[in-house]
Motif scaffolding. Structure first.
Motif, PDB file in Angstrom:
ATOM      1  N   ARG A   1      24.472  84.235  76.639  1.00  0.00           N
ATOM      2  CA  ARG A   1      23.614  84.207  75.438  1.00  0.00           C
ATOM      3  C   ARG A   1      24.421  83.828  74.203  1.00  0.00           C
ATOM      4  N   ARG A   2      25.622  84.390  74.051  1.00  0.00           N
ATOM      5  CA  ARG A   2      26.458  84.051  72.886  1.00  0.00           C
ATOM      6  C   ARG A   2      26.832  82.572  72.894  1.00  0.00           C
TER       7      ARG A   2
ATOM      8  N   ARG B   1      23.570  80.429  72.131  1.00  0.00           N
ATOM      9  CA  ARG B   1      22.970  80.554  70.807  1.00  0.00           C
ATOM     10  C   ARG B   1      23.536  79.512  69.842  1.00  0.00           C
TER      11      ARG B   1
ATOM     12  N   ASN C   1      14.335  80.532  76.286  1.00  0.00           N
ATOM     13  CA  ASN C   1      15.162  79.359  75.978  1.00  0.00           C
ATOM     14  C   ASN C   1      14.316  78.112  75.718  1.00  0.00           C
TER      15      ASN C   1
END
Length: 470
Positions: free
Chosen positions: A185-186, A189, A220
């Motif tokens: 996720r990091r 993003r 997403n």
């Protein structure tokens, strides 16, 4: 997509002998249970399946008319429609859009069609970074692999496989599932926030309104369609449906068939580019309508039924062949029972002649298909096409020919048939292990290399019936 007989045979043999893969594939049983439970709780589930099939029949029968109406509506809303005869044309359309808009980074949602045309390779070859944003797709992209399942692209990988991959590629140091998700996720993003273009597929395209419907569980897709300034939706021409109201039918059965959910976590309706009074959304919307062999299937009155497919993956989950070899063995983007129809149907049966034979014809795929596609019938049709057409010069092996003649002779003479099997039942003992043949004798040994062959019964059904009546 290219494969040949030898690579297919080698791939399936390697998959069956891969014990780790066999463990991973056991999760498919859970998908089947979830699907059955989800439909059991739907009081009109069978009626919805009938209605969904009727809608798809209508859509495919009037495909040209529905596509022209879809184009008209998208253009009216400020979007742009492009027509692509094949994968090369679709890639060139996207590359041209990227060049004209100085695109350097693209975020992509899960899309089998972009895999079909090998879009990532073409983008990277043009110096454009293409990032898969679905977690499973992101994993297989980092591993430089292809998806092995329509719904679960990384089903062939264990948690430790993913942990090792993230350590190598992203510098993480955990093997906890939740923490691995946070690592992805990091990373993603930042990609979302700096992407110039978002590329998605389309679960459905509504001719009546020009709306593109997208379903997902991770969010997403919503980010890919709202943050970049350009949104490109690439869809096979068979994805069009006539009316917006038809979505109510498909949205009830798609998630249930795919993941056993009542509804996907996110359902997005994209109707043109961002309007002046809207806070987010792409400033440009482009819809690419891809043929790539689909009209070849449309022209065949029997094969066109495969164009009803919703890409839910349910037929893969129940298929005894897919359950043993997984998706990569098929050598095609589309695997499992429906892939064994769609791939030869779109690309021609020549190099894909083995796929229609990669089925036991048990019928489980037809039973779970949300639009009741008769996949076994289509597989038999393709087998027949191969034997009558492309392979007309082939002659069966001498042993195969002799075995079939002996079998036919025995079936025509019941006494000989009964004597032969009684004799075989009496002498089979040394060849058995745990009630199964370790290996069949002579030329029949290939049957038991990768499958069990049960012991012959000491009494035939006819004998048991006769004794029971007496």
């Amino acid at each position: 997509m290219h494969a040949n007989t030898q690579s297919f045979i080698q791939s399936t043999d390697a998959a069956i002998k891969n014990k780790d893969l066999q463990k991973r594939l056991r999760v498919l049983g859970g998908f089947v249970q979830l699907r059955n439970f989800a439909f059991a709780g739907l009081h009109d589930g069978e009626l919805l399946r009938d209605r969904a099939r009727a809608i798809k029949e209508e859509a495919i029968a009037g495909l040209h008319r529905h596509l022209l109406l879809l184009e008209e509506q998208v253009n009216r809303l400020g979007g742009t429609v492009h027509w692509a005869r094949n994968g090369d044309e679709a890639c060139e359309i996207i590359l041209d859009l990227a060049r004209r808009n100085n695109v350097r980074r693209v975020v992509k949602s899960k899309s089998m069609v972009t895999e079909e045309i090998d879009l990532n390779r073409r983008l990277e070859g043009a110096g454009i970074e293409a990032v898969e944003t679905d977690l499973g797709e992101y994993i297989v992209q980092l591993a430089s692999e292809r998806p092995s399942h329509i719904i679960a692209p990384a089903i062939h990988k264990s948690r430790q496989d993913v942990a090792d991959l993230f350590t190598e590629k992203l510098g993480s140091n955990t093997n906890v599932a939740e923490e691995l998700t946070q690592v992805a996720r990091r990373e993603l993003r930042e990609k979302f926030l700096t992407a110039d273009m978002g590329i998605t597929g389309a679960n459905f395209a509504v001719a009546e309104t020009g709306t593109i419907a997208l379903v997902e569980n991770e969010g997403n897709i919503r980010l890919s369609t709202t943050l970049p300034r350009i949104h490109v939706a690439l869809m096979g021409i068979e994805k069009v449906i006539p009316r917006f109201a038809d979505l109510a039918v498909f949205l009830k059965i798609l998630a249930r068939s795919a993941t056993g959910q009542k509804m996907s976590s996110y359902v997005s309706f994209i109707t043109g580019p961002r309007r002046a009074d809207e806070a987010d959304g792409a400033r440009e919307f482009h819809l690419i309508l891809l043929d790539n062999g689909r009209t070849r299937m449309l022209e065949d009155e029997e094969l066109r039924e495969a164009l009803y497919c919703l890409r839910c993956g349910a037929c893969l989950n129940v298929c005894p062949v897919y359950q043993k070899v997984g998706g990569h063995a098929y050598g095609s983007v589309y695997s499992g029972p429906i892939g064994s129809v769609v791939t030869p149907g779109m690309a021609g049966i020549g190099e894909w002649k083995d796929l229609p034979f990669a089925s036991s014809l048990c019928g489980a795929c037809r039973e779970v298909c949300p639009v009741r596609i008769n996949i076994p019938h289509l597989l038999l049709k393709l087998r027949n096409d191969w034997v009558k057409g492309v392979d007309h010069k082939r002659r069966p092996a001498l042993v195969e020919k002799a075995a079939m003649r002996l079998w036919a002779f025995a079936m025509r003479h019941p006494r000989i048939y009964n004597v032969a099997f009684r004799l075989a039942a009496r002498i089979q003992g040394p060849m058995l292990e745990d009630g199964k043949f370790r290996r069949l004798p002579f030329a029949f040994g290939a049957w038991t290399e990768n499958r069990d062959f049960p012991a012959l019964a000491s009494k035939s059904f006819h004998e048991i019936w006769r004794d029971g009546v007496q």
